[in-house]
Write an enzyme that holds these catalytic residues in place. Structure first.
Site: not given
Ligand code: SDX
Length: 429
Positions: A266, A307, A365
């Site tokens: 995460h 994802h 990210d």
């Protein structure tokens, strides 16, 4: 809610089970399975891949098309035309603010940027080499020991003060966790500065000379906060909702969200991406790492890729990639080796059948760490930065739930353990 129905035929149950189906304003319809328990059935959905845990009006994601809307506004328009505090207002209250509403919101945030002076001694209990996320998680949870006038969750005024305190104090606490780790004095917030500028002032300023924060870096920092502000019912937001459903105070709920965010699957992925790019070291090594990512027997994954919802480009990654190019160009960094590796890795991965078939694209990210590194943020602070940006999303979802009707979240299970058996005394085992 529509009057659509779903009919479930279950072997061993004579009557078909008729379940209500609801339609939202966007996204898939949902089947209300609440009536299954009375039929002696549970749903089974480890990882909540197909489970809508709540109704919400804050953020909408279309993973197939790479769409992200905050209260209906596309993330790329907000990133280009808005700023973090204005987006905070939008997420909390549902509309973009007028000038007067924005000015009032900003001045209220400014009134809450300092932390209780007693809290500064709290840091002394940590080792200097503690991970900043450990410090921030602990300190945010401790805020409920200081701010007793914003703990009554049934009081809207208490909830509003708690929201302002958390949004305003997170940058201060984050910067304090960094200063503590490098043995430098804490910097007080300077409320003449913008939100992101103030954060960089508290991170890199010192009491011996005035801060000189680059507007380029302040703008990039603000955009990073904005791109992390909210993302529907992700793991940390769902954690905040579940903690809140028991009636826990807002500071405890946000601390729970920070803890959930820390994992490398995460929010911890941004730190893991930089570590991965540094481990790859050179574009000539990319093929080896891509092969490892595809190898079922190798636990290695390409951090910053994939994802649960996006099976297309994460729209935040696209904005982040553009921002990385802008920031490095404006800083005169025209050949950042890690950015070169990241771009080449993206090209190779996106042309590889494994990633194409599994619909693995760069996520939020993948590029954020490149920008944070260019700003001068140490890798260990990357997830803390994510937590600062996401605090408003956590609070908006918490408040949406608490201000409406809700029940304590209490999932069930598929039990596969022992059936009933009698105790065996020690002398007979
Ligand atoms: C965030 O939910 C949110 O909205 C989160 C977030 C937010 O804003 O709150 O967007 C922020 O957390 C972004 C994600 C950051 N994490 C990473 O970058 C870590 C690397 N990614 C993976 O660990 C993974 O993609 C997840 C955790 C993000 C998603 O996991 P899922 O949905 O459970 O998918 P999965 O693990 O079941 O993977 C599906 C397949 C698997 O192969 P098979 O078992 O089907 O053969 O894809 C493979 C996985 O092995 N796979 C990858 C991969 N990600 C998935 N293979 C190599 N590298 C990867 N990164």
């Amino acid at each position: 809610m529509s009057d659509q129905k779903a009919t479930l035929k279950v072997d061993g149950i004579d009557e078909p089970i008729v379940l209500p189906v609801y339609s939202g304003s966007l996204g898939p319809d949902v089947v209300d399975v609440g009536g299954l328990t009375s039929k002696g059935l549970f749903t089974y959905d480890p990882g909540f891949v197909s489970t809508a845990a709540c109704e919400s009006q804050i953020t909408f994601i279309n993973g197939a098309e790479g769409i992200l809307l905050h209260r209906g506004y596309p993330i790329d328009q907000l990133a280009e035309q808005s700023n973090y505090l204005e987006t905070c207002y939008l997420l909390l209250y549902g509309e973009l603010p007028t000038v007067a509403q924005r000015d009032n919101f900003v001045s209220t945030v400014h009134r809450h940027t300092m932390v209780n002076e007693q809290l500064r001694t709290f840091f002394n209990g940590f080792r200097r080499d503690a991970h900043p996320m450990a410090i921030v998680c602990g300190v945010v949870g401790a805020l409920s020991a200081f701010y007793h006038d914003s703990l009554e969750i049934s009081d809207e005024h208490h909830r509003q003060i708690a929201a302002f305190r958390l949004i305003a104090k997170m940058p201060t606490i984050a910067a304090m966790s960094y200063k503590y780790s490098v043995g430098q004095p804490f910097m007080y917030p300077d409320n003449n500065l913008g939100y992101a500028e103030n954060f960089l002032h508290m991170m890199f300023g010192n009491p011996c000379e005035p801060s000189n924060i680059s507007p380029v870096l302040a703008r990039a920092m603000d955009r990073i906060f904005l791109l992390h502000a909210d993302h529907e019912q992700n793991a940390s937001t769902s954690t905040v909702r579940l903690a809140g459903s028991s009636g826990a105070n807002p500071f405890a709920c946000i601390a729970a969200g920070i803890a959930a965010l820390w994992g490398p699957s995460h929010g911890g992925a941004n730190e893991a991406v930089l570590d991965m790019l540094q481990e790859i070291g050179d574009v000539s090594n990319i093929d080896e790492f891509v092969a490892r990512a595809k190898d079922k027997n190798d636990p290695f994954r390409l951090m910053g890729f994939g994802h649960r919802v996006y099976k297309n480009f994460d729209p935040r990654a696209s904005v982040m990639k553009k921002t990385a190019d802008e920031v490095l160009a404006e800083l005169g960094i025209d050949n950042d080796p890690l950015l070169d590796i990241a771009k080449r890795l993206e090209e190779i991965a996106l042309s590889d059948d494994y990633f194409i078939e599994k619909k693995l694209y760069p996520n939020v990210d993948f590029y954020s760490g490149i920008i944070l590194k260019a700003i001068g943020i140490p890798t260990s602070m990357f997830t803390v930065i994510f937590a600062v940006g996401r605090t408003v999303g956590w609070i908006a979802h918490w408040n949406e739930m608490i201000s409406g009707t809700y029940r304590i979240g209490r999932p069930r299970q598929l039990y596969t353990g022992y059936t009933k058996r009698d105790f065996v005394p020690l002398n007979q085992r």
